[in-house]
Write a protein that holds these residues in place. Sequence first.
Motif, PDB file in Angstrom:
ATOM      1  N   TRP A 177       1.033  -1.197   0.009  1.00  0.00           N
ATOM      2  CA  TRP A 177       0.084  -0.136  -0.128  1.00  0.00           C
ATOM      3  C   TRP A 177       0.945   1.069  -0.007  1.00  0.00           C
ATOM      4  CZ3 TRP A 177       0.152   3.705   3.738  1.00  0.00           C
ATOM      5  CH2 TRP A 177       0.709   3.427   4.993  1.00  0.00           C
ATOM      6  N   LEU A 178       2.136   1.224   0.651  1.00  0.00           N
ATOM      7  CA  LEU A 178       2.842   2.390   0.464  1.00  0.00           C
ATOM      8  C   LEU A 178       3.389   2.656  -1.037  1.00  0.00           C
ATOM      9  CD1 LEU A 178       5.406   2.227   3.628  1.00  0.00           C
ATOM     10  CD2 LEU A 178       3.637   4.098   2.981  1.00  0.00           C
ATOM     11  N   VAL A 179       3.691   1.400  -1.638  1.00  0.00           N
ATOM     12  CA  VAL A 179       4.117   1.725  -3.107  1.00  0.00           C
ATOM     13  C   VAL A 179       2.923   2.506  -3.623  1.00  0.00           C
ATOM     14  CG1 VAL A 179       4.802   0.783  -5.334  1.00  0.00           C
ATOM     15  CG2 VAL A 179       5.906   0.159  -3.214  1.00  0.00           C
ATOM     16  N   ALA A 180       1.766   1.891  -3.662  1.00  0.00           N
ATOM     17  CA  ALA A 180       0.613   2.398  -4.174  1.00  0.00           C
ATOM     18  C   ALA A 180       0.208   3.931  -3.829  1.00  0.00           C
ATOM     19  CB  ALA A 180      -0.772   1.497  -3.942  1.00  0.00           C
ATOM     20  N   LEU A 181       0.529   4.276  -2.648  1.00  0.00           N
ATOM     21  CA  LEU A 181       0.418   5.464  -2.128  1.00  0.00           C
ATOM     22  C   LEU A 181       1.405   6.558  -2.841  1.00  0.00           C
ATOM     23  CD1 LEU A 181      -1.030   7.857  -0.199  1.00  0.00           C
ATOM     24  CD2 LEU A 181       0.698   7.133   1.494  1.00  0.00           C
ATOM     25  N   LEU A 182       2.481   5.983  -2.739  1.00  0.00           N
ATOM     26  CA  LEU A 182       3.744   7.048  -3.274  1.00  0.00           C
ATOM     27  C   LEU A 182       3.872   6.981  -4.884  1.00  0.00           C
ATOM     28  CD1 LEU A 182       6.546   5.999  -0.911  1.00  0.00           C
ATOM     29  CD2 LEU A 182       5.053   7.984  -0.849  1.00  0.00           C
ATOM     30  N   THR A 183       3.132   6.142  -5.496  1.00  0.00           N
ATOM     31  CA  THR A 183       2.898   6.345  -7.035  1.00  0.00           C
ATOM     32  C   THR A 183       1.574   6.865  -7.657  1.00  0.00           C
ATOM     33  OG1 THR A 183       2.217   3.766  -6.994  1.00  0.00           O
ATOM     34  CG2 THR A 183       4.569   4.336  -7.412  1.00  0.00           C
ATOM     35  N   GLY A 184       1.031   7.394  -6.459  1.00  0.00           N
ATOM     36  CA  GLY A 184      -0.164   8.103  -6.887  1.00  0.00           C
ATOM     37  C   GLY A 184      -1.478   7.391  -7.202  1.00  0.00           C
ATOM     38  N   GLN A 185      -1.520   5.984  -6.659  1.00  0.00           N
ATOM     39  CA  GLN A 185      -2.623   5.109  -7.199  1.00  0.00           C
ATOM     40  C   GLN A 185      -3.874   5.354  -6.160  1.00  0.00           C
ATOM     41  OE1 GLN A 185      -2.455   2.881  -9.537  1.00  0.00           O
ATOM     42  NE2 GLN A 185      -0.122   3.633  -9.882  1.00  0.00           N
ATOM     43  N   GLU A 186      -5.160   5.500  -6.686  1.00  0.00           N
ATOM     44  CA  GLU A 186      -6.346   5.866  -6.146  1.00  0.00           C
ATOM     45  C   GLU A 186      -6.825   4.785  -5.003  1.00  0.00           C
ATOM     46  OE1 GLU A 186      -9.220   7.521  -8.478  1.00  0.00           O
ATOM     47  OE2 GLU A 186      -7.847   8.752  -9.365  1.00  0.00           O
ATOM     48  N   TRP A 187      -6.342   3.384  -5.216  1.00  0.00           N
ATOM     49  CA  TRP A 187      -6.888   2.326  -4.352  1.00  0.00           C
ATOM     50  C   TRP A 187      -5.900   1.993  -3.346  1.00  0.00           C
ATOM     51  CZ3 TRP A 187      -2.712  -1.054  -4.894  1.00  0.00           C
ATOM     52  CH2 TRP A 187      -1.973  -0.930  -6.083  1.00  0.00           C
ATOM     53  N   TRP A 188      -4.804   2.889  -3.067  1.00  0.00           N
ATOM     54  CA  TRP A 188      -4.011   2.628  -1.874  1.00  0.00           C
ATOM     55  C   TRP A 188      -4.683   2.303  -0.596  1.00  0.00           C
ATOM     56  CZ3 TRP A 188      -3.380   5.407   2.641  1.00  0.00           C
ATOM     57  CH2 TRP A 188      -3.950   6.646   2.677  1.00  0.00           C
ATOM     58  N   LEU A 189      -5.666   3.112  -0.199  1.00  0.00           N
ATOM     59  CA  LEU A 189      -6.494   2.978   0.954  1.00  0.00           C
ATOM     60  C   LEU A 189      -7.377   1.651   0.988  1.00  0.00           C
ATOM     61  CD1 LEU A 189      -7.417   4.186   3.556  1.00  0.00           C
ATOM     62  CD2 LEU A 189      -9.291   5.204   2.408  1.00  0.00           C
ATOM     63  N   VAL A 190      -7.874   1.186  -0.073  1.00  0.00           N
ATOM     64  CA  VAL A 190      -8.396  -0.216  -0.061  1.00  0.00           C
ATOM     65  C   VAL A 190      -7.178  -1.297   0.057  1.00  0.00           C
ATOM     66  CG1 VAL A 190      -9.730  -1.576  -1.617  1.00  0.00           C
ATOM     67  CG2 VAL A 190     -10.283   0.649  -1.615  1.00  0.00           C
ATOM     68  N   ALA A 191      -6.192  -1.154  -0.377  1.00  0.00           N
ATOM     69  CA  ALA A 191      -5.070  -2.253  -0.178  1.00  0.00           C
ATOM     70  C   ALA A 191      -4.801  -2.024   1.159  1.00  0.00           C
ATOM     71  CB  ALA A 191      -4.064  -1.626  -1.049  1.00  0.00           C
ATOM     72  N   LEU A 192      -4.723  -0.762   1.846  1.00  0.00           N
ATOM     73  CA  LEU A 192      -4.226  -0.871   3.147  1.00  0.00           C
ATOM     74  C   LEU A 192      -5.378  -1.524   4.090  1.00  0.00           C
ATOM     75  CD1 LEU A 192      -2.889   2.290   5.238  1.00  0.00           C
ATOM     76  CD2 LEU A 192      -5.058   1.132   5.991  1.00  0.00           C
ATOM     77  N   LEU A 193      -6.713  -1.177   3.825  1.00  0.00           N
ATOM     78  CA  LEU A 193      -7.690  -1.771   4.628  1.00  0.00           C
ATOM     79  C   LEU A 193      -7.855  -3.243   4.274  1.00  0.00           C
ATOM     80  CD1 LEU A 193     -10.383   1.175   4.393  1.00  0.00           C
ATOM     81  CD2 LEU A 193      -9.051   0.519   6.170  1.00  0.00           C
ATOM     82  N   VAL A 194      -7.780  -3.771   3.169  1.00  0.00           N
ATOM     83  CA  VAL A 194      -7.968  -5.390   3.041  1.00  0.00           C
ATOM     84  C   VAL A 194      -6.946  -5.901   3.580  1.00  0.00           C
ATOM     85  CG1 VAL A 194      -8.091  -6.955   0.955  1.00  0.00           C
ATOM     86  CG2 VAL A 194      -9.491  -4.924   1.077  1.00  0.00           C
ATOM     87  N   GLY A 195      -5.783  -5.337   3.354  1.00  0.00           N
ATOM     88  CA  GLY A 195      -4.589  -6.024   3.901  1.00  0.00           C
ATOM     89  C   GLY A 195      -4.475  -6.138   5.190  1.00  0.00           C
TER      90      GLY A 195
END
Length: 131
Positions: free
Chosen positions: A26-44
């Motif tokens: 989720w950190l990589v998703a957040l830092l690359t500007g992906q909009e789904w990073w929060l979903v990855a954090l929560l699901v993870g």
Amino acid sequence: MTDRSPLERARDNVTELTSLAVTGFWLVALLTGQEWWLVALLVGYVVVVPLTELLYGDADEEAEDIEEADPAPSSDTGDETPLERLRCRYAEGELTDEQFERKLERLLETETLEDAEDATRDEREREFERS
């Protein structure tokens, strides 16, 4: 140093490794500007990590948790509470009914530290008045 292989150590720490992987993902998703990073954090953290712990959790920790939750009372150890000792003495016939009731009442009166201090102070005052 231990003689355990990296695979054995990984197997013992699978929950921690999963948590690290979820965090990295989720950190990589957040830092690359992906909009789904929060979903990855929560699901993870809500699904993947707890599921990993359930499936691959440490059996030794479970056994320790069970022992801590329900310790077997033993008369050999000094871990008995005063109430347990009193019950044992009564059950073994060391105390009469009156003695047991009197000691139980006193024990319940002195259940908290403040109550014990009050009872000790009262007892000292009674002894002082007698002398």
